[in-house]
Design a protein around this motif. Structure first.
Motif, short mmCIF file in Angstrom:
data_model
loop_
_atom_site.label_atom_id
_atom_site.label_comp_id
_atom_site.label_asym_id
_atom_site.label_seq_id
_atom_site.Cartn_x
_atom_site.Cartn_y
_atom_site.Cartn_z
N UNK A 69 0.83 -1.21 0.00
CA UNK A 69 0.00 0.00 0.00
C UNK A 69 0.87 1.27 0.00
N UNK A 70 0.26 2.34 -0.43
CA UNK A 70 0.86 3.68 -0.34
C UNK A 70 2.14 3.85 -1.14
N UNK A 71 2.30 3.12 -2.21
CA UNK A 71 3.49 3.27 -3.05
C UNK A 71 3.25 4.24 -4.18
N UNK A 72 4.28 4.47 -4.95
CA UNK A 72 4.18 5.30 -6.14
C UNK A 72 3.45 4.54 -7.24
N UNK A 73 3.14 5.24 -8.32
CA UNK A 73 2.42 4.63 -9.44
C UNK A 73 3.35 4.04 -10.50
N UNK A 74 4.59 4.55 -10.57
CA UNK A 74 5.48 4.18 -11.66
C UNK A 74 6.91 4.36 -11.18
N UNK A 75 7.82 3.55 -11.72
CA UNK A 75 9.23 3.69 -11.35
C UNK A 75 10.12 3.58 -12.58
N UNK A 76 11.25 4.26 -12.50
CA UNK A 76 12.27 4.21 -13.56
C UNK A 76 13.61 3.98 -12.87
N UNK A 77 14.36 3.01 -13.34
CA UNK A 77 15.70 2.74 -12.79
C UNK A 77 16.68 2.74 -13.96
N UNK A 78 17.58 3.72 -13.94
CA UNK A 78 18.59 3.85 -14.98
C UNK A 78 19.95 3.62 -14.34
N UNK A 79 20.77 2.78 -14.94
CA UNK A 79 22.13 2.57 -14.46
C UNK A 79 23.08 3.13 -15.52
N UNK A 80 23.98 4.01 -15.06
CA UNK A 80 24.97 4.62 -15.95
C UNK A 80 26.36 4.36 -15.40
N UNK A 81 27.36 4.53 -16.23
CA UNK A 81 28.73 4.21 -15.82
C UNK A 81 29.32 5.16 -14.79
N UNK A 82 29.01 6.45 -14.92
CA UNK A 82 29.64 7.42 -14.03
C UNK A 82 28.82 8.72 -14.02
N UNK A 83 29.30 9.70 -13.27
CA UNK A 83 28.57 10.96 -13.13
C UNK A 83 28.45 11.69 -14.47
N UNK A 84 29.48 11.63 -15.28
CA UNK A 84 29.42 12.27 -16.60
C UNK A 84 28.30 11.67 -17.44
#
Length: 106
Positions: free
Chosen positions: A50-65
């Motif tokens: 219960x009480x969660x968000x409706x949608x999620x996005x998870x992006x993995x990138x190599x570094x801060x740049x």
């Protein structure tokens, strides 16, 4: 590596057609950004808690740049411009260190 995790709560009355358009736009954006993104997953909440968000996005990138390239890209900006005002009631984002299973943090 860095995981950029976003959770979204949609506005009251957000219709399935708009959510489908958003989903398609994210998939298209991922293709446009190519190998700048190591891993990319998104989708509607399963509703298991219960009480969660409706949608999620998870992006993995190599570094801060690579993270800044992704967030500042015209493709990412276009998705935000098209959907943020009409679909998002709340948006939360966090970046965390990401270590692939079996990998080392360095």
């Amino acid at each position: 590596m860095i995981a950029h995790v976003v959770t979204l709560t949609f506005v009251e009355g957000a219709g399935p057609a708009t959510i489908d358009e958003f989903h398609t736009a994210l998939t298209r954006m991922r293709v446009e950004l190519g190998d700048r993104i190591v891993s990319y997953h998104h989708g509607p909440a399963l509703g298991l808690r219960p009480d969660g968000a409706d949608y999620a996005i998870v992006s993995v990138v190599r570094d801060e740049e690579a993270l800044h390239h992704y967030l500042d890209s015209s493709a990412h900006q276009a998705v935000n411009a098209e959907f943020a005002d009409r679909l998002f009631a709340e948006r939360r984002a966090v970046q965390i260190d990401y270590v692939a299973e079996g990998g080392s943090p360095d």
